[in-house]
Scaffold this active site. Structure first.
Site, PDB file in Angstrom:
ATOM      1  N   LYS A   1      22.108  19.738  14.963  1.00  0.00           N
ATOM      2  CA  LYS A   1      20.973  19.828  15.874  1.00  0.00           C
ATOM      3  C   LYS A   1      19.637  19.782  15.150  1.00  0.00           C
ATOM      4  O   LYS A   1      18.736  19.063  15.535  1.00  0.00           O
ATOM      5  CB  LYS A   1      21.083  21.137  16.658  1.00  0.00           C
ATOM      6  CG  LYS A   1      20.227  21.186  17.886  1.00  0.00           C
ATOM      7  CD  LYS A   1      20.253  22.548  18.539  1.00  0.00           C
ATOM      8  CE  LYS A   1      21.540  22.861  19.223  1.00  0.00           C
ATOM      9  NZ  LYS A   1      21.465  24.089  20.038  1.00  0.00           N
TER      10      LYS A   1
ATOM     11  N   THR B   1      25.280  30.865   9.788  1.00  0.00           N
ATOM     12  CA  THR B   1      25.876  31.110   8.477  1.00  0.00           C
ATOM     13  C   THR B   1      24.821  31.493   7.449  1.00  0.00           C
ATOM     14  O   THR B   1      25.001  32.447   6.681  1.00  0.00           O
ATOM     15  CB  THR B   1      26.632  29.853   8.002  1.00  0.00           C
ATOM     16  OG1 THR B   1      27.580  29.481   9.003  1.00  0.00           O
ATOM     17  CG2 THR B   1      27.344  30.121   6.680  1.00  0.00           C
TER      18      THR B   1
ATOM     19  N   ALA C   1      23.856  35.191   7.348  1.00  0.00           N
ATOM     20  CA  ALA C   1      24.821  36.270   7.103  1.00  0.00           C
ATOM     21  C   ALA C   1      24.406  37.046   5.875  1.00  0.00           C
ATOM     22  O   ALA C   1      23.917  36.488   4.896  1.00  0.00           O
ATOM     23  CB  ALA C   1      26.217  35.700   6.935  1.00  0.00           C
TER      24      ALA C   1
ATOM     25  N   GLY D   1      26.059  40.575   5.062  1.00  0.00           N
ATOM     26  CA  GLY D   1      27.034  41.565   4.607  1.00  0.00           C
ATOM     27  C   GLY D   1      28.090  41.058   3.653  1.00  0.00           C
ATOM     28  O   GLY D   1      28.338  41.675   2.619  1.00  0.00           O
TER      29      GLY D   1
ATOM     30  N   ARG E   1      32.145  48.166  15.551  1.00  0.00           N
ATOM     31  CA  ARG E   1      30.800  47.860  16.058  1.00  0.00           C
ATOM     32  C   ARG E   1      30.619  48.163  17.547  1.00  0.00           C
ATOM     33  O   ARG E   1      29.581  48.674  17.958  1.00  0.00           O
ATOM     34  CB  ARG E   1      30.493  46.382  15.817  1.00  0.00           C
ATOM     35  CG  ARG E   1      30.260  46.090  14.362  1.00  0.00           C
ATOM     36  CD  ARG E   1      29.977  44.637  14.136  1.00  0.00           C
ATOM     37  NE  ARG E   1      29.687  44.420  12.727  1.00  0.00           N
ATOM     38  CZ  ARG E   1      29.522  43.221  12.170  1.00  0.00           C
ATOM     39  NH1 ARG E   1      29.626  42.137  12.911  1.00  0.00           N
ATOM     40  NH2 ARG E   1      29.240  43.123  10.902  1.00  0.00           N
TER      41      ARG E   1
ATOM     42  N   LEU F   1      32.790  34.796   8.380  1.00  0.00           N
ATOM     43  CA  LEU F   1      32.623  33.881   7.249  1.00  0.00           C
ATOM     44  C   LEU F   1      33.983  33.450   6.716  1.00  0.00           C
ATOM     45  O   LEU F   1      34.170  32.319   6.275  1.00  0.00           O
ATOM     46  CB  LEU F   1      31.807  34.545   6.134  1.00  0.00           C
ATOM     47  CG  LEU F   1      30.330  34.811   6.436  1.00  0.00           C
ATOM     48  CD1 LEU F   1      29.627  35.366   5.202  1.00  0.00           C
ATOM     49  CD2 LEU F   1      29.602  33.558   6.907  1.00  0.00           C
TER      50      LEU F   1
HETATM   51  C1  LIG Z   1      22.153  37.635  11.157  1.00  0.00           C
HETATM   52  C2  LIG Z   1      23.633  37.407  11.051  1.00  0.00           C
HETATM   53  C3  LIG Z   1      24.373  38.054  10.070  1.00  0.00           C
HETATM   54  C4  LIG Z   1      25.735  37.847   9.945  1.00  0.00           C
HETATM   55  N1  LIG Z   1      26.436  38.461   8.939  1.00  0.00           N
HETATM   56  C5  LIG Z   1      27.746  38.187   8.766  1.00  0.00           C
HETATM   57  C6  LIG Z   1      28.478  38.730   7.674  1.00  0.00           C
HETATM   58  O1  LIG Z   1      27.940  39.445   6.845  1.00  0.00           O
HETATM   59  N2  LIG Z   1      29.784  38.416   7.556  1.00  0.00           N
HETATM   60  C7  LIG Z   1      30.427  37.598   8.438  1.00  0.00           C
HETATM   61  O2  LIG Z   1      31.601  37.324   8.261  1.00  0.00           O
HETATM   62  N3  LIG Z   1      29.754  37.069   9.481  1.00  0.00           N
HETATM   63  C8  LIG Z   1      28.439  37.347   9.670  1.00  0.00           C
HETATM   64  N4  LIG Z   1      27.774  36.794  10.734  1.00  0.00           N
HETATM   65  C9  LIG Z   1      28.482  35.880  11.627  1.00  0.00           C
HETATM   66  C10 LIG Z   1      28.628  34.528  10.954  1.00  0.00           C
HETATM   67  O3  LIG Z   1      27.489  34.266  10.168  1.00  0.00           O
HETATM   68  C11 LIG Z   1      28.774  33.406  11.944  1.00  0.00           C
HETATM   69  O4  LIG Z   1      29.690  33.742  12.922  1.00  0.00           O
HETATM   70  C12 LIG Z   1      29.258  32.156  11.280  1.00  0.00           C
HETATM   71  O5  LIG Z   1      28.421  31.855  10.200  1.00  0.00           O
HETATM   72  C13 LIG Z   1      29.314  31.004  12.229  1.00  0.00           C
HETATM   73  O6  LIG Z   1      29.506  29.815  11.512  1.00  0.00           O
HETATM   74  P1  LIG Z   1      29.603  28.428  12.259  1.00  0.00           P
HETATM   75  O7  LIG Z   1      29.621  27.391  11.225  1.00  0.00           O
HETATM   76  O8  LIG Z   1      30.705  28.496  13.233  1.00  0.00           O
HETATM   77  O9  LIG Z   1      28.275  28.365  13.129  1.00  0.00           O
HETATM   78  P2  LIG Z   1      26.771  28.219  12.606  1.00  0.00           P
HETATM   79  O10 LIG Z   1      26.689  28.636  11.205  1.00  0.00           O
HETATM   80  O11 LIG Z   1      25.893  28.881  13.575  1.00  0.00           O
HETATM   81  O12 LIG Z   1      26.538  26.657  12.647  1.00  0.00           O
HETATM   82  C14 LIG Z   1      26.509  25.955  13.863  1.00  0.00           C
HETATM   83  C15 LIG Z   1      25.781  24.667  13.645  1.00  0.00           C
HETATM   84  O13 LIG Z   1      25.954  23.812  14.777  1.00  0.00           O
HETATM   85  C16 LIG Z   1      24.704  23.278  15.142  1.00  0.00           C
HETATM   86  N5  LIG Z   1      24.720  22.943  16.568  1.00  0.00           N
HETATM   87  C17 LIG Z   1      24.664  23.784  17.623  1.00  0.00           C
HETATM   88  N6  LIG Z   1      24.673  23.085  18.775  1.00  0.00           N
HETATM   89  C18 LIG Z   1      24.742  21.771  18.436  1.00  0.00           C
HETATM   90  C19 LIG Z   1      24.757  20.564  19.187  1.00  0.00           C
HETATM   91  N7  LIG Z   1      24.688  20.550  20.513  1.00  0.00           N
HETATM   92  N8  LIG Z   1      24.807  19.394  18.495  1.00  0.00           N
HETATM   93  C20 LIG Z   1      24.857  19.377  17.134  1.00  0.00           C
HETATM   94  N9  LIG Z   1      24.831  20.492  16.385  1.00  0.00           N
HETATM   95  C21 LIG Z   1      24.789  21.677  17.037  1.00  0.00           C
HETATM   96  C22 LIG Z   1      23.730  24.363  14.807  1.00  0.00           C
HETATM   97  O14 LIG Z   1      22.421  23.873  14.696  1.00  0.00           O
HETATM   98  C23 LIG Z   1      24.283  24.850  13.471  1.00  0.00           C
HETATM   99  O15 LIG Z   1      23.849  24.056  12.407  1.00  0.00           O
HETATM  100  C24 LIG Z   1      26.403  37.001  10.860  1.00  0.00           C
HETATM  101  C25 LIG Z   1      25.671  36.358  11.853  1.00  0.00           C
HETATM  102  C26 LIG Z   1      24.300  36.547  11.961  1.00  0.00           C
HETATM  103  C27 LIG Z   1      23.561  35.852  13.046  1.00  0.00           C
END
Ligand SMILES: Cc1cc2nc3c(=O)[nH]c(=O)nc-3n(C[C@H](O)[C@H](O)[C@H](O)COP(=O)(O)OP(=O)(O)OC[C@H]3O[C@@H](n4cnc5c(N)ncnc54)[C@H](O)[C@@H]3O)c2cc1C
Ligand code: SF4
Ligand code: SF4
Lengths: 550, 205
Positions: free
Chosen positions: A114, A122, A125, A127, A353, A463
């Site tokens: 996006k 990601t 994150a 922790g 949590r 993660l």
């Molecule tokens: C502040 C914070 C702290 C966290 N700390 C931890 C931790 O310490 N340990 C842990 O295990 N987890 C943690 N989490 C949870 C974890 O980070 C996320 O659940 C995980 O990183 C999600 O990874 P993902 O690749 O599935 O999604 P994301 O990393 O969110 O990536 C999704 C991607 O898809 C893209 N996207 C979205 N919609 C579209 C679309 N329509 N078209 C094209 N692209 C799109 C987005 O722009 C983004 O680049 C934390 C989350 C947050 C918010």
């Protein structure tokens, strides 16, 4: 709401040794039922169409799942058409892992995201990531903890893989060039996440996600992956047999579409925080609007646990412009206490949590919270922690200290005010052990998928999940490319859903997926200047240098 | 906790907003759309690069919009640009850690042209000691160089500011990655991997 005003409560606050825990007087089940936002009255509705027809679903999510598409077949006449073996949607941890792994298998890979590559949950994150590596720990304990935290509603086959793969995932990340905290002998340091029975989270300062994302993004750029940034996917494509057969990308000005025909599609579009369910603030990045759920649902994929979300207990509540920002659970692991406005400890900090979040909401609802101009919260007793373990913030939580400076609250001197923040989508698209959804040709990995965490996630499992299943999906997809080549692609599946919605007399004015939160004003933006008149880099450099020298 | 309203100029538009907002919040508050230069909103994704001129000092700085509070008279310009092309290398191609230093110069030949002008230091919104990091990497002191880039958000501002087209952030990341790739060998992890390989751990449901 009743409570004690911020300045008054702060003047009452004192650094003190460990405090006794007040008796809760409520069983955990009752506490959740009465105070956890998932149980709020009228917050869920029944879905009327699609694979989950009849299931309970959060009201705001139902609205986007049953929304009308932004496009139709007409919009696709004469547009650019590209082809690839594997299309990965989403440039966060799950998407990058899948793209790297698929590219290693020698197939063509395209990754569309996006915004900027790596802009994601990601990268935020803090922790860490779970892996059972300590002698006092076993994969079995990891498995048991995960199931228990999720209220025994997880898919056991997925959790088994998760727990067994932890150590291998950490090794893979190190081989990608990711650093972790080690002791003087080079052993990985671990800490204990809330709700776990052994120390199991490995981490890098409070920048685990930043470190991970930097490395994965660099890895993607260093393999043969075609990357399309600023290209949100607005719908998936199907072929005559109902397989997923590609996707429609748009540009940010919504005036040019690209059709990507793909033999396999891996959806890794992350979570939902920016829908601000129940009006909660969120810890999520700007693009976390649940698009993937909409895309998959329209194609017929089965989803699960659509009424279960994680509200992280330690979101910032003060200063107000930082509301919702996350304070890592690492601080609780380090032994911090949580206090109400009266200075009482009311919950075991390292409980799961959902339990801690509900307890905080209860304190505030019953008038024992600290009031600010915009909301309410309770204290995270950081000064006492600093007193007990001098230097811990500087050493282990530099991001928090940095953030404190920005909000003029030094966590070492002043307790931080916290309130639960919308953090994670517990459910999502139903997948099997290879990340396959119920629609052939469509894999879903990372936060968009469901089943691993049941109704509550442990810190560090997200993660872990995204690497485990990102890799498995990519390997499976690459090994099972459909031989017959590209098929006739269409948006046929949209017409079916549209007809059904019209028959039910649903309001069709709302268009999904949402793509961006309302306050960014996206749909009213007639032309998106910055990207249209893109400043070429050389010119930009010259401008910066000129300004720097003056 | 009294809110003060301030007036500023963002991308040429006059904006009035409470001084308790950061630049992005202020721009939204005034009703302007803003998408492309926004990301995590917490200062780690490196998307919201802006150039800022403040009235009192008249100095221009490069900053991250989500980390910068709006001030009276501030002038702000968002810097949205596509990610520049970069060097490619594969860690798996390094067969031997003794050769990393020589290969480093094959990959980043322009590093030897560093003018020590400090341009990169000035633009870095994270106050990283960028020039020093490039220098350490050039001396093969990768572990030390990498330590300086712990907080780097890969915003690419240093690269755009460098007259020699060095990508200091990529140099820093290279230094960090080779350190992990060659030197992180935790025995607790390796023991567990071995035990799993030998089938010592099974899960009973
Ligand atoms: C502040 C914070 C702290 C966290 N700390 C931890 C931790 O310490 N340990 C842990 O295990 N987890 C943690 N989490 C949870 C974890 O980070 C996320 O659940 C995980 O990183 C999600 O990874 P993902 O690749 O599935 O999604 P994301 O990393 O969110 O990536 C999704 C991607 O898809 C893209 N996207 C979205 N919609 C579209 C679309 N329509 N078209 C094209 N692209 C799109 C987005 O722009 C983004 O680049 C934390 C989350 C947050 C918010
Ligand atoms: S080192 Fe370069 S890329 Fe990293 S934060 Fe500083 S300016 Fe941005
Ligand atoms: S801007 Fe470039 S040339 Fe100047 S000190 Fe930094 S790396 Fe060296």
């Amino acid at each position: 709401m009743a409570g004690i005003p911020y300045t008054e409560a702060l003047s009452r606050y004192q650094i003190a040794a460990p405090r006794p825990l007040r008796d809760s007087s409520l069983a955990v089940a009752d506490l959740l039922e009465q105070f956890h936002p998932d149980y709020l009255k009228n917050s869920t509705v029944e879905l009327k169409v699609g694979a989950n027809k009849g299931d309970r679903c959060h009201r705001d999510l139902a609205r986007i799942l049953q929304s009308d598409s932004r496009i139709d077949d007409l919009a696709l006449a004469g547009v650019e058409v590209l082809e690839t073996d594997v299309l990965v949607i989403g440039g966060g941890g799950a998407g990058c892992t899948a793209a790297i792994t698929a590219a290693e298998q020698g197939v063509e890979v395209m990754l569309a995201t996006k915004l900027k590559l790596g802009d994601s949950n990601t990268v935020m994150a803090e922790g860490g990531i779970q892996a059972s590596i300590e002698p006092s720990d076993t994969p079995q304990m990891h498995y048991d903890d995960t199931l228990r935290a999720g209220h025994h509603l997880s898919d056991k086959a997925l959790v088994e893989l998760l727990a067994m793969s932890g150590p291998e995932v950490v090794r893979w990340l190190i081989q990608q060039g990711m650093q972790f905290e080690v002791n003087k002998y080079g052993d990985l340091l671990t800490r204990k996440p809330g709700g776990a029975s052994a120390p199991r989270v490995v981490y890098y300062r409070d920048y685990t996600g930043l470190e991970m994302m930097r490395v994965l993004r660099e890895s993607v750029r260093n393999c043969k992956v075609v990357v399309r940034e600023f290209s949100p996917v607005v719908d998936l494509l199907s072929d005559e047999s109902g397989h997923c057969a590609g996707a429609v990308l748009s540009n940010l000005s919504m005036d040019a579409y690209t059709v990507v025909r793909a033999r396999q599609v891996i959806l890794a579009s992350g979570g939902i925080g920016r829908l601000h369910l129940n009006q909660f603030p969120t810890s999520n990045h700007f693009g976390a609007t649940g698009d993937g759920l909409v895309l998959a649902y329209r194609l017929g994929a089965k989803l699960r646990d659509l009424d279960s979300f994680q509200y992280h207990p330690t979101g910032m509540a003060y200063p107000c412009h930082m509301m919702g920002s996350l304070i890592t659970e690492g601080v609780r692991s380090a032994g911090v206490q949580i206090l109400n406005a009266l200075g009482e400890r009311f919950v075991e900090e390292l409980n799961p949590r959902d339990h801690v979040a509900a307890a905080i909401i209860r304190e505030c609802a019953e008038g024992r919270g600290v009031l600010t101009e915009k909301g309410v919260g309770v204290w995270l007793d950081t000064p006492t922690l600093e007193r007990q373990q001098p230097g811990i913030f500087e050493r282990r939580f530099p991001k928090l200290v940095q953030r404190g400076k920005q909000g003029s609250v030094d966590p070492r001197q002043i307790p931080m005010l916290i309130y639960p923040t919308l953090h994670y989508q517990n459910g999502g698209v139903v997948i099997d052990v290879n990340g396959q959804s119920t629609v052939p040709g469509l894999y879903c990995v990372g936060e968009v998928s469901g089943g691993i965490h049941g109704r509550n996630r442990l810190m560090g499992n997200a993660l872990l999940e995204l690497v485990v299943f990102g890799r498995r999906a990519a390997l499976h997809a690459a090994a099972n490319l459909r031989r017959s080549g590209y098929h006739r692609v269409s948006l046929e599946h949209l017409s079916n859903m549209r007809r059904e919605l019209m028959r039910l007399g649903e309001d069709m004015t709302y268009k999904g997926p949402q793509l961006f939160p309302d306050y960014a004003n996206f749909d009213n933006d007639p032309d998106y200047r910055d990207l249209n008149y893109r400043i070429i880099l050389g010119e930009l450099g010259a401008r910066i240098r000129k300004l720097v020298s003056t | 906790m009294v809110k003060k309203m301030v007036s500023a100029k963002i991308n040429g538009h006059a904006v009035t907003a409470p001084d308790s907002m950061n630049i992005i919040q202020a721009y939204w508050h005034a009703g302007f759309p803003r998408i492309s230069g926004v990301g995590c909103l917490e200062g780690v994704c490196g998307s919201c690069r802006v150039m800022v001129r403040r009235v009192d000092s008249g100095k221009v700085t490069a900053e991250l919009a989500c980390q910068t509070m709006i001030e009276e008279g501030m002038q702000v310009q968002f810097l949205s640009f596509q990610t520049p092309k970069q060097h490619t290398y594969r860690l798996a191609d390094f067969k031997n850690s003794w050769d990393v230093q020589s290969q480093f110069f094959d990959i980043f030949p322009e590093v030897s042209h560093c003018r020590h002008c400090g341009g990169c230091d000035v633009v870095c919104p994270k106050d990283i000691d960028v020039e020093n990091g490039v220098g350490l990497a050039a001396m093969g002191r990768f572990r030390e160089a990498g330590e300086l880039f712990v907080e780097c958000v890969m915003c690419n501002l240093c690269k755009s500011g460098c007259p020699e087209q060095i990508a200091p952030n990529q140099v820093g990341l290279f230094a960090r990655r080779v350190t992990a790739y060659f030197h992180i060998r935790p025995s607790n992890l390796i023991n567990r991997l071995e035990a799993i390989r030998r089938g010592e751990f099974r899960i009973t449901r």
